[in-house]
Write a protein that holds these residues in place. Structure first.
Motif, PDB file in Angstrom:
ATOM      1  N   ARG A  64       0.837  -1.203   0.000  1.00  0.00           N
ATOM      2  CA  ARG A  64       0.000   0.000   0.000  1.00  0.00           C
ATOM      3  C   ARG A  64       0.874   1.256   0.000  1.00  0.00           C
ATOM      4  O   ARG A  64       0.623   2.205  -0.736  1.00  0.00           O
ATOM      5  N   GLN A  65       1.915   1.240   0.831  1.00  0.00           N
ATOM      6  CA  GLN A  65       2.835   2.380   0.923  1.00  0.00           C
ATOM      7  C   GLN A  65       3.476   2.662  -0.435  1.00  0.00           C
ATOM      8  O   GLN A  65       3.567   3.812  -0.865  1.00  0.00           O
ATOM      9  N   MET A  66       3.902   1.620  -1.110  1.00  0.00           N
ATOM     10  CA  MET A  66       4.547   1.745  -2.407  1.00  0.00           C
ATOM     11  C   MET A  66       3.599   2.370  -3.435  1.00  0.00           C
ATOM     12  O   MET A  66       4.001   3.232  -4.208  1.00  0.00           O
ATOM     13  N   VAL A  68       1.076   4.393  -2.865  1.00  0.00           N
ATOM     14  CA  VAL A  68       0.830   5.793  -2.535  1.00  0.00           C
ATOM     15  C   VAL A  68       2.079   6.635  -2.804  1.00  0.00           C
ATOM     16  O   VAL A  68       2.009   7.663  -3.474  1.00  0.00           O
ATOM     17  N   GLU A  69       3.253   6.190  -2.321  1.00  0.00           N
ATOM     18  CA  GLU A  69       4.464   7.002  -2.423  1.00  0.00           C
ATOM     19  C   GLU A  69       5.077   7.009  -3.820  1.00  0.00           C
ATOM     20  O   GLU A  69       5.636   8.008  -4.243  1.00  0.00           O
ATOM     21  N   PHE A  70       5.011   5.885  -4.526  1.00  0.00           N
ATOM     22  CA  PHE A  70       5.664   5.788  -5.829  1.00  0.00           C
ATOM     23  C   PHE A  70       4.671   5.793  -6.985  1.00  0.00           C
ATOM     24  O   PHE A  70       5.066   5.638  -8.131  1.00  0.00           O
ATOM     25  N   GLU A  71       3.400   5.950  -6.652  1.00  0.00           N
ATOM     26  CA  GLU A  71       2.334   6.090  -7.644  1.00  0.00           C
ATOM     27  C   GLU A  71       2.337   4.977  -8.696  1.00  0.00           C
ATOM     28  O   GLU A  71       2.254   5.224  -9.895  1.00  0.00           O
ATOM     29  N   CYS A  72       2.448   3.753  -8.229  1.00  0.00           N
ATOM     30  CA  CYS A  72       2.345   2.599  -9.134  1.00  0.00           C
ATOM     31  C   CYS A  72       0.932   2.563  -9.698  1.00  0.00           C
ATOM     32  O   CYS A  72      -0.025   2.938  -9.024  1.00  0.00           O
ATOM     33  N   LYS A  73       0.809   2.083 -10.927  1.00  0.00           N
ATOM     34  CA  LYS A  73      -0.489   2.126 -11.615  1.00  0.00           C
ATOM     35  C   LYS A  73      -1.312   0.852 -11.447  1.00  0.00           C
ATOM     36  O   LYS A  73      -2.527   0.893 -11.419  1.00  0.00           O
ATOM     37  N   ASP A  74      -0.623  -0.296 -11.376  1.00  0.00           N
ATOM     38  CA  ASP A  74      -1.344  -1.569 -11.282  1.00  0.00           C
ATOM     39  C   ASP A  74      -0.422  -2.632 -10.680  1.00  0.00           C
ATOM     40  O   ASP A  74       0.720  -2.335 -10.325  1.00  0.00           O
ATOM     41  N   THR A  75      -0.938  -3.852 -10.576  1.00  0.00           N
ATOM     42  CA  THR A  75      -0.167  -4.937  -9.962  1.00  0.00           C
ATOM     43  C   THR A  75       1.147  -5.156 -10.690  1.00  0.00           C
ATOM     44  O   THR A  75       2.204  -5.310 -10.057  1.00  0.00           O
ATOM     45  N   GLU A  76       1.125  -5.151 -12.003  1.00  0.00           N
ATOM     46  CA  GLU A  76       2.344  -5.392 -12.792  1.00  0.00           C
ATOM     47  C   GLU A  76       3.395  -4.319 -12.509  1.00  0.00           C
ATOM     48  O   GLU A  76       4.575  -4.611 -12.356  1.00  0.00           O
ATOM     49  N   ASP A  77       2.949  -3.085 -12.416  1.00  0.00           N
ATOM     50  CA  ASP A  77       3.838  -1.968 -12.098  1.00  0.00           C
ATOM     51  C   ASP A  77       4.452  -2.157 -10.707  1.00  0.00           C
ATOM     52  O   ASP A  77       5.651  -1.929 -10.501  1.00  0.00           O
ATOM     53  N   GLY A  78       3.634  -2.582  -9.760  1.00  0.00           N
ATOM     54  CA  GLY A  78       4.117  -2.833  -8.402  1.00  0.00           C
ATOM     55  C   GLY A  78       5.124  -3.971  -8.337  1.00  0.00           C
ATOM     56  O   GLY A  78       6.152  -3.873  -7.666  1.00  0.00           O
ATOM     57  N   LEU A  79       4.841  -5.050  -9.056  1.00  0.00           N
ATOM     58  CA  LEU A  79       5.773  -6.186  -9.081  1.00  0.00           C
ATOM     59  C   LEU A  79       7.088  -5.787  -9.752  1.00  0.00           C
ATOM     60  O   LEU A  79       8.165  -6.189  -9.295  1.00  0.00           O
ATOM     61  N   ASP A  80       6.999  -4.987 -10.795  1.00  0.00           N
ATOM     62  CA  ASP A  80       8.211  -4.477 -11.452  1.00  0.00           C
ATOM     63  C   ASP A  80       9.037  -3.636 -10.483  1.00  0.00           C
ATOM     64  O   ASP A  80      10.261  -3.713 -10.467  1.00  0.00           O
TER      65      ASP A  80
END
Length: 131
Positions: A64-66, A68-80
């Motif tokens: 969740r922190q990631m 909000v702070e890094f403005e990831c767009k979706d699950t794939e972006d977060g995993l990357d």
């Protein structure tokens, strides 16, 4: 002077609205995918054998922190982000991967639980363990 109207009891500050908006779009934390990436990128570090509620909570909070702070767009972006930023940085850290030898103690090896604890996660993303 500014012409801003004071906040009333029913209004939230703009920053809170943004956080709520972002958090409402956060996909569920893909625990097993992140653990698999950790094992893939950092095979030299201790393997995750048991995934309990405490560890699950830590990782969910960091996910969740990631977003909000890094403005990831979706699950794939977060995993990357975990693969190419977070775990890649850890891999390059001599301290976190046990490559700093000290005659007084054995080398430190960070494990996934240690990395996702709030204070350690912050130190890692702030690059405190850079060589």
């Amino acid at each position: 002077t500014t012409n801003q109207e004071p906040l009333t009891i029913n209004q939230e500050p703009l920053t809170n609205r943004k956080t709520i908006l972002v958090e409402s779009k956060i996909p569920p934390c893909p625990h097993s995918e992140i653990i698999n990436i950790y094992h893939e990128v950092l095979p030299e570090l201790p393997r995750v054998v048991s995934w309990n509620k405490t560890r699950e909570g830590y990782l969910k909070q960091r996910w969740r922190q990631m977003f909000v702070e890094f403005e990831c767009k979706d699950t794939e972006d977060g995993l990357d982000w975990f693969r190419n930023d977070f775990f890649a940085f850890v891999k390059g850290s001599k301290f976190l991967t046990g490559k700093i030898v000290n005659k007084d103690r054995k080398p430190f090896l960070a494990d996934l639980e240690w990395m996702i604890k709030p204070t350690n996660f912050t130190k890692i993303i702030e690059r405190k363990y850079e060589n």
